[in-house]
Design a protein around this motif. Structure first.
Motif, PDB file in Angstrom:
ATOM      1  N   ASP A  47      11.747  60.597 -54.499  1.00 25.92           N
ATOM      2  CA  ASP A  47      11.122  60.820 -55.802  1.00 25.92           C
ATOM      3  C   ASP A  47      10.396  59.592 -56.351  1.00 25.92           C
ATOM      4  O   ASP A  47       9.570  59.719 -57.249  1.00 25.92           O
ATOM      5  CB  ASP A  47      12.143  61.331 -56.822  1.00 25.92           C
ATOM      6  N   ILE A  48      10.688  58.407 -55.827  1.00 20.60           N
ATOM      7  CA  ILE A  48       9.970  57.218 -56.297  1.00 20.60           C
ATOM      8  C   ILE A  48       9.212  56.511 -55.175  1.00 20.60           C
ATOM      9  O   ILE A  48       8.676  55.432 -55.366  1.00 20.60           O
ATOM     10  CB  ILE A  48      10.908  56.216 -57.019  1.00 20.60           C
ATOM     11  N   GLU A  87       1.816  45.249 -64.656  1.00 24.86           N
ATOM     12  CA  GLU A  87       2.235  46.562 -65.142  1.00 24.86           C
ATOM     13  C   GLU A  87       1.059  47.305 -65.775  1.00 24.86           C
ATOM     14  O   GLU A  87       0.844  48.491 -65.507  1.00 24.86           O
ATOM     15  CB  GLU A  87       3.366  46.411 -66.158  1.00 24.86           C
ATOM     16  N   LYS A  91      -0.643  50.792 -64.383  1.00 23.42           N
ATOM     17  CA  LYS A  91      -0.806  52.004 -65.203  1.00 23.42           C
ATOM     18  C   LYS A  91      -2.235  52.527 -65.121  1.00 23.42           C
ATOM     19  O   LYS A  91      -2.454  53.735 -65.107  1.00 23.42           O
ATOM     20  CB  LYS A  91      -0.443  51.716 -66.659  1.00 23.42           C
ATOM     21  N   PRO A  98       4.942  57.823 -62.077  1.00 24.09           N
ATOM     22  CA  PRO A  98       5.828  57.683 -63.237  1.00 24.09           C
ATOM     23  C   PRO A  98       6.142  56.217 -63.542  1.00 24.09           C
ATOM     24  O   PRO A  98       6.200  55.376 -62.640  1.00 24.09           O
ATOM     25  CB  PRO A  98       7.104  58.418 -62.814  1.00 24.09           C
ATOM     26  N   GLN A  99       6.355  55.950 -64.810  1.00 19.92           N
ATOM     27  CA  GLN A  99       6.659  54.587 -65.248  1.00 19.92           C
ATOM     28  C   GLN A  99       7.902  54.046 -64.549  1.00 19.92           C
ATOM     29  O   GLN A  99       7.972  52.868 -64.224  1.00 19.92           O
ATOM     30  CB  GLN A  99       6.846  54.556 -66.771  1.00 19.92           C
ATOM     31  N   ASP A 100       8.870  54.907 -64.275  1.00 20.29           N
ATOM     32  CA  ASP A 100      10.089  54.464 -63.579  1.00 20.29           C
ATOM     33  C   ASP A 100       9.766  53.875 -62.207  1.00 20.29           C
ATOM     34  O   ASP A 100      10.359  52.880 -61.800  1.00 20.29           O
ATOM     35  CB  ASP A 100      11.070  55.629 -63.401  1.00 20.29           C
ATOM     36  N   SER A 101       8.845  54.502 -61.507  1.00 21.25           N
ATOM     37  CA  SER A 101       8.461  54.008 -60.181  1.00 21.25           C
ATOM     38  C   SER A 101       7.755  52.666 -60.284  1.00 21.25           C
ATOM     39  O   SER A 101       8.021  51.751 -59.500  1.00 21.25           O
ATOM     40  CB  SER A 101       7.556  55.013 -59.472  1.00 21.25           C
ATOM     41  N   ASP A 103       8.085  50.503 -62.684  1.00 21.92           N
ATOM     42  CA  ASP A 103       9.105  49.520 -63.073  1.00 21.92           C
ATOM     43  C   ASP A 103       9.940  49.086 -61.871  1.00 21.92           C
ATOM     44  O   ASP A 103      10.242  47.904 -61.709  1.00 21.92           O
ATOM     45  CB  ASP A 103      10.022  50.091 -64.153  1.00 21.92           C
ATOM     46  N   MET A 104      10.305  50.049 -61.024  1.00 25.92           N
ATOM     47  CA  MET A 104      11.103  49.724 -59.845  1.00 25.92           C
ATOM     48  C   MET A 104      10.330  48.786 -58.913  1.00 25.92           C
ATOM     49  O   MET A 104      10.866  47.797 -58.424  1.00 25.92           O
ATOM     50  CB  MET A 104      11.494  50.987 -59.079  1.00 25.92           C
ATOM     51  N   ARG A 107      10.198  45.367 -60.363  1.00 28.62           N
ATOM     52  CA  ARG A 107      11.503  44.691 -60.220  1.00 28.62           C
ATOM     53  C   ARG A 107      11.648  44.125 -58.813  1.00 28.62           C
ATOM     54  O   ARG A 107      12.173  43.026 -58.621  1.00 28.62           O
ATOM     55  CB  ARG A 107      12.646  45.650 -60.538  1.00 28.62           C
TER      56      ARG A 107
END
Length: 122
Positions: A47-48, A87, A91, A98-101, A103-104, A107
């Motif tokens: 999913d990511i 970031e 975008k 997705p923002q979660d991906s 962000d991961m 990181r």
């Protein structure tokens, strides 16, 4: 007058050597980050996980940031600004991710920045 030409020639050679060295170091940093991003993307949950095309776009963002920044130890504020810029660029370039991906991935980049720096500068 006679000593100026050899002096200027030596200065030019020194500047060229410094520029070439910085270029080589930045290339090694980019290779390290590319390798780490490839590795992490392979291990990422479905999913990511990024498509090959989106992974290349993310690598391009990281490479551009490496090219933009001088080779020096950055303050925490400078580091934060670099990640904010990456970031924002992610975008824009990866609107469907997705923002979660994002962000991961950032990181991972942050975690591997020390590893890649040690690998390149040791």
């Amino acid at each position: 007058m006679n000593f100026r030409v050899p002096f200027l020639l030596c200065l030019f050679v020194l500047i060229a050597a410094v520029i070439a060295d910085e270029y080589a170091v930045k290339m090694k940093l980019k290779e390290c980050f590319d390798k780490e991003l490839d590795k992490r993307n392979k291990e990422a949950p479905r999913d990511i996980k990024l498509s090959d095309e989106n992974l290349e776009k993310m690598k391009a963002i990281v490479r551009a940031e490496i090219d933009k920044e001088p080779l020096k130890k950055h303050s925490p504020e400078e580091q934060k600004n670099s990640f904010v810029e990456m970031e924002q660029e992610a975008k824009k370039v990866l609107p469907g991710i997705p923002q979660d991906s994002i962000d991961m991935i950032l990181r991972i980049v942050r975690a591997k920045s020390m590893h890649c720096s040690k690998e390149v500068f040791s």
